[in-house]
Design a protein around this motif. Structure first.
Motif, mmCIF file in Angstrom:
data_model
loop_
_atom_site.group_PDB
_atom_site.id
_atom_site.type_symbol
_atom_site.label_atom_id
_atom_site.label_comp_id
_atom_site.label_asym_id
_atom_site.label_seq_id
_atom_site.Cartn_x
_atom_site.Cartn_y
_atom_site.Cartn_z
ATOM 1 N N GLY A 121 -5.250 20.988 1.874
ATOM 2 C CA GLY A 121 -6.333 20.497 2.727
ATOM 3 C C GLY A 121 -7.379 19.657 2.010
ATOM 4 O O GLY A 121 -8.318 19.172 2.639
ATOM 5 N N HIS A 122 -7.264 19.457 0.714
ATOM 6 C CA HIS A 122 -8.226 18.649 -0.049
ATOM 7 C C HIS A 122 -8.019 17.172 0.277
ATOM 8 O O HIS A 122 -6.927 16.751 0.667
ATOM 9 N N GLU A 123 -9.060 16.374 0.093
ATOM 10 C CA GLU A 123 -8.960 14.942 0.343
ATOM 11 C C GLU A 123 -8.016 14.276 -0.671
ATOM 12 O O GLU A 123 -8.090 14.557 -1.867
ATOM 13 N N LEU A 124 -7.130 13.423 -0.165
ATOM 14 C CA LEU A 124 -6.158 12.716 -1.003
ATOM 15 C C LEU A 124 -6.771 11.465 -1.614
ATOM 16 O O LEU A 124 -7.644 10.830 -1.022
ATOM 17 N N GLU A 125 -6.284 11.105 -2.787
ATOM 18 C CA GLU A 125 -6.642 9.841 -3.427
ATOM 19 C C GLU A 125 -5.523 8.838 -3.167
ATOM 20 O O GLU A 125 -4.349 9.166 -3.343
ATOM 21 N N ALA A 126 -5.885 7.633 -2.745
ATOM 22 C CA ALA A 126 -4.903 6.566 -2.539
ATOM 23 C C ALA A 126 -4.597 5.926 -3.884
ATOM 24 O O ALA A 126 -5.498 5.661 -4.679
#
Length: 163
Positions: free
Chosen positions: A14-19
């Motif tokens: 659920g953590h924010e992904l890095e592009a």
């Protein structure tokens, strides 16, 4: 466009992904990586008496358009096993590959498909099933004007030219 467009949160934690470059997403919290890969699929040309079997799609994308029998490989499935399974599901026929036709990339909704193509042989009367609405035989000069996916037009053209 990439299949990962719009992915903001990691499906594992659920953590924010890095592009990252090349359609890659990375989760800095759990270390999971996600890649935008073309999905592997198989398709075949069943030819009898100079005519090829083509099916009409029952579902999107490209619902109602003509399509070569075939479909996506299941995870870990060998391509020829997938080709046989897909033909059995869509036509009720047991087939065997007899000639390799090649590999193509096609758009499929928001993603891409890597299609592996063969000429196949099989006996019996085909019956439309699974995600095929209708099956029909087409001669080289009777082919549909436009197939569901661009590379299928090229595959059929190669078949017609080699006759």
């Amino acid at each position: 466009m990439s299949i990962l467009d719009g992915w903001r949160l990691c499906p594992r934690c659920g953590h924010e992904l890095e592009a990252r470059e090349g359609g890659h997403r990375l989760c800095p919290a759990c270390g999971s990586s996600y890649w935008a890969n073309s999905a592997p699929a198989v398709q075949g040309l069943l030819v009898r008496d100079g005519r090829v079997l083509i099916g009409r799609r029952k579902h999107e994308p490209q619902k109602g358009m003509w399509d070569l029998p075939g479909g996506f490989l299941e995870e870990g499935e060998e391509p020829l096993a997938g080709l046989r399974r897909e033909f059995r599901e869509e036509t009720g026929l047991e087939v065997e590959p007899v000639e390799w036709l090649g590999t193509n990339i096609d758009p499929y909704g928001p993603s891409y498909v890597l299609s592996l193509s063969w000429v196949v042989r099989g006996d019996g009367e085909p019956v439309a099933d699974d995600d095929v609405e209708e099956l029909a035989w087409f001669g080289p000069d009777e082919l549909p004007g436009e197939m569901a996916f661009p590379s299928q037009d090229a595959v059929l053209r190669r078949w017609r030219e080699r006759r």
